[in-house]
Write an enzyme that holds these catalytic residues in place. Sequence first.
Site, short mmCIF file in Angstrom:
data_model
loop_
_atom_site.label_atom_id
_atom_site.label_comp_id
_atom_site.label_asym_id
_atom_site.label_seq_id
_atom_site.Cartn_x
_atom_site.Cartn_y
_atom_site.Cartn_z
N SER A 8 0.71 -1.29 0.04
CA SER A 8 0.09 0.13 -0.20
C SER A 8 0.98 1.27 -0.06
CB SER A 8 -0.86 -0.12 1.26
OG SER A 8 -1.91 -1.12 1.34
N GLU B 97 -22.93 14.32 9.96
CA GLU B 97 -22.39 14.38 11.45
C GLU B 97 -20.91 13.75 11.43
OE1 GLU B 97 -25.19 12.81 10.93
OE2 GLU B 97 -26.84 14.47 11.61
#
Lengths: 623, 623
Positions: A42, A368
């Site tokens: 990665s 939120e």
Amino acid sequence: MSATAKVSLQSDDVKYIQEKARLLRIHSLRATTAAGSGHPTSCLSAAEIVAAVFFHAMKFDPANPNAITGDRFVLSKGHAAPILYAALAEAGVFPVSRLMTLRTLNSELEGHPTPLIPGVDAATGSLGQGLSVGAGLALGAKRSGSSARVYVLMGDGEMAEGNVWEAAAFAQHAGINNLVAIGDINALGQSQRTMYQHDMEVYRRKFESEGWNAEIVDGHDAAAVMAALDRAKAVTDKPSAIMALTYKGHGVSFLNDKDNWHGKPLNAEQLEKALAELGTIPPIIPDDGKSYARKAVPVPPDFPAPADPDYKTGDIVATREAYGFALRKLAMVNPKVLAVDGDVKNSTFSDGIEKVSPDKLIEGYIAEQNMVALSVGLAAQGYVPFAATFACFLSRAYDQVRMAAVSRSSIKLCGSHCGVSIGEDGPSQMGLEDLAMFRAIPGATVFYPSDAVSAERLTEIAARTSGISYIRTSRPKTAILYALTEEFPVPGFKAVKQSENDAATIVAAGITVHEALKAYEQLKAKGVAVRIVDLYCVKPLDGAKLGAEIRAGKGKLVTVEDHYHEGGIGEAVISALADAGAWPTAVKRLAVDRVPHSGKPDELVDKFGISARHIVAAVESLK
Amino acid sequence: MSATAKVSLQSDDVKYIQEKARLLRIHSLRATTAAGSGHPTSCLSAAEIVAAVFFHAMKFDPANPNAITGDRFVLSKGHAAPILYAALAEAGVFPVSRLMTLRTLNSELEGHPTPLIPGVDAATGSLGQGLSVGAGLALGAKRSGSSARVYVLMGDGEMAEGNVWEAAAFAQHAGINNLVAIGDINALGQSQRTMYQHDMEVYRRKFESEGWNAEIVDGHDAAAVMAALDRAKAVTDKPSAIMALTYKGHGVSFLNDKDNWHGKPLNAEQLEKALAELGTIPPIIPDDGKSYARKAVPVPPDFPAPADPDYKTGDIVATREAYGFALRKLAMVNPKVLAVDGDVKNSTFSDGIEKVSPDKLIEGYIAEQNMVALSVGLAAQGYVPFAATFACFLSRAYDQVRMAAVSRSSIKLCGSHCGVSIGEDGPSQMGLEDLAMFRAIPGATVFYPSDAVSAERLTEIAARTSGISYIRTSRPKTAILYALTEEFPVPGFKAVKQSENDAATIVAAGITVHEALKAYEQLKAKGVAVRIVDLYCVKPLDGAKLGAEIRAGKGKLVTVEDHYHEGGIGEAVISALADAGAWPTAVKRLAVDRVPHSGKPDELVDKFGISARHIVAAVESLK
């Protein structure tokens, strides 16, 4: 797509970035092999991107990489931490020798980034939060008059997270034009290919649909990435997205685009083979054991006392309304105080701050997750954001709150409309697990005011407190209980009724203090005196001191709360007493024990067992 | 955009829908005025949409509106509940007279929809979850061979929620072609205009970027909405989005597109004025007080016993791995069992189920909110979904879990990688608040197995249990503790070490049972016998029965858990003992007390105070 870019960039510059990418690969592979864990492949997909961002695009002071004046980088795909650390080391933030301490107990270079590392502003590793943090950093820079830009590197896997698209919509709408999102589209998730694999146009369309400038580049063509970053700098009316087509494990033949390499370090033999493909290898310099951890992350600045609470005898005022008054007063004396809203500012009373200046309120709309992670970015730039919505809807952002704690952030959160006392709207709108949520956040301070005076004072204290602060406010209007000059120490509570001859102690908070006061009168009429404790600070809690109040009530304890039984006031009190060895002789815990229902507030407070009547019965049951 | 549609529809059909829309408006206004609260203007914008969906597009049996064969409607904008109830009444699901009981304590017609109401499959009211629920209902229908379609009505405000876009991406990718999303784009949020107001193209672009069929209609032109619904039915290769331009309060002149009317009922005078604009008004029929609540929501079906656990003496097996074995065995005997994954199936071992059939696993990619709300939809169609990810990432979906409880859903959740014992990945990957989270869910059952046998057995029990079940699994491999035939009653625990002369009782679970067993040996070497309780079921908890074990350890109690102090095992145990009046004489609670760090699992278990050494010291401190 990169042909023109190559022409416009000096070949020496490109070679410099290519060499940095090569070094970043080497560092990432070595460190993860040394650690015996981590996500090297990665890192490899992002090598040209990280090299180009750090060594071509960004301008920052390696001695002070978190300065408001400096460009910032957020590694949203936090599992690629080793390449971030490698870039910080190559940039001179700390020595390259330190990289080999990766993931060890005494190193600041943890498995996923945290702000203990200079140059890191927020913890990442729970995916899909970085773009919100980056939006907060970028907005914080703009508000501070800094021309700094913020770069956020995301993986393609994490772009399935809704938080990413909350952030994308917000950033464009809020005019955050100093933000660059970079997608490391390597097409490989942890357990399988990603949803869209290398269908790059989907990502472009998604960002364009949000109103962003968006382009696609070859993520392993250093010149192309550099040129795209240059073009993004030239876009001044909107945020920019650079979607980079990459391959996981790129740069090492036996890792490139291969399945089953996620989160696996190379063994010594594989490392040797990989390094042989990567050209001249620099020697490993032994780490000297010196920590490079940041000494401190931003904490709330000091400020002059705000105006005192201002109520008259007989006023009845909801604590949520008092929160709005407090915000307004705070903003008048502390320029760093901001409100962050989720389109409920007229219910939470966050709109109180708009009376100081409309731009003190950041409208986050109904999102939120972004609201909380954005606040973490703002706090990292020295602001004191108060993010508020209904208490129950903060559960939507619990992962972001959790990560804010890992970030050692000092954001303030307010949850209004707690409990069954909201009434007719019903259970979906009732915060009945918020105390459990926030108590389980390490280092958090949890306030639960019972009147307008304490609500104002506790909001002020929150603005001065390091770590995460939570203020639980109620919908109903309630009587003023305290003198306007009353002080509220932390930890602390108030015995609002007491005598020499108390038959029991009732620990309550918020609206149940008012129920307890009714119960007090009813019991008094029967000749029974009780002590009533207002637990305005639920965490921290001084069990020994509280134990004295329980003993003064003959060791008989009733707790009563507008919250579920688990993780709330009853458990907090019992546990604190147990830890202090201050056992009550008998206890009755009143709390909501099932999913509630719609109805009038008073009906519900009674039906769900936390009204004065139930308190009286509980006290009498302990006789 | 509706010109051709008008031609192709019979004018009588259109008039019928217009008349239904008129009645829905009347019912919504009357009911909210009677209730004295509610969101009438949010109903009015949706009147033509709801009328067209219910009375033109949908086919379902009013006597059995939740049948797998029937089309379904999800009111994602749950605050418009009155118009949903009005449509259900007009459709004959319950009498129109019942509408006037809205929001009262004894009515099933709560402020926001819950599945206590026939025709409702999941609670809504926390915005942005309905499209995921709808995707689950649609997928459940398809998997059951039903040709039913699912209609989801969303508000524009809620489309700022990331959950919506997780669902949109998932539904398209999963080939859910029987799903229609309808946007009621009225441009007015609660506290201000929405982000995009009436910029309809943004919504179209967003859905199209996700690969959906999308169109824009005039939401107050009944014929246009009907035609759009017809066209959506003809699209068979993808889900469809109909973005309807509407006005909040439409149909009543003084409400239409007016600010400051959100969540406000009309007073009697205003109602009269409004009704005067709405033509002939039907009489109000008094409610007879009879409940029309559903008797039961879907619960997990019974199934034959799965294959027994199969381990050999000396095996060491992680509980997460045993969870995978259990899922596989369950799927072989219960065709309704499914796994839902968030791209971590090779870490949670959800991929065990793929060995039965790859299509038993639903890949949700990295989108935990959708994963949970989707599962609620599947459960409502009779499936038994087991959704799993790292325990910490379930915090991302806590609001969806909370709403699943309001939905009385029986979804199963598994959180792997709990606690500091995961090691090097660091705090962002450690579930240390999940017990607090799940204990605070009403009616939830919380399992925490300490070995592979109990992990398998408890997973089977979860598949049989109504309400939300949570299974907490651990990353490290651990010894088998139990006989392959051991049974695990609920509530329950196991005394895994006991004698007639125990000096203390240690209550542990998961990996701390194994630390406690090491402590047992160390204490035994010192001549001290201790009792060890494996609290495999954290909720429910029988305090009286547990109290007997504590008394058998001379009343001296040590709790030890790989979780934060708050809301976990220590608090659960102390509170249950307190409620039972079974006080320990002394207690020491060992738990993680701060944000942890990267390091080796054993190092962290020791550094954060929950290793054998600390247990020994705790026992000795109680002497």
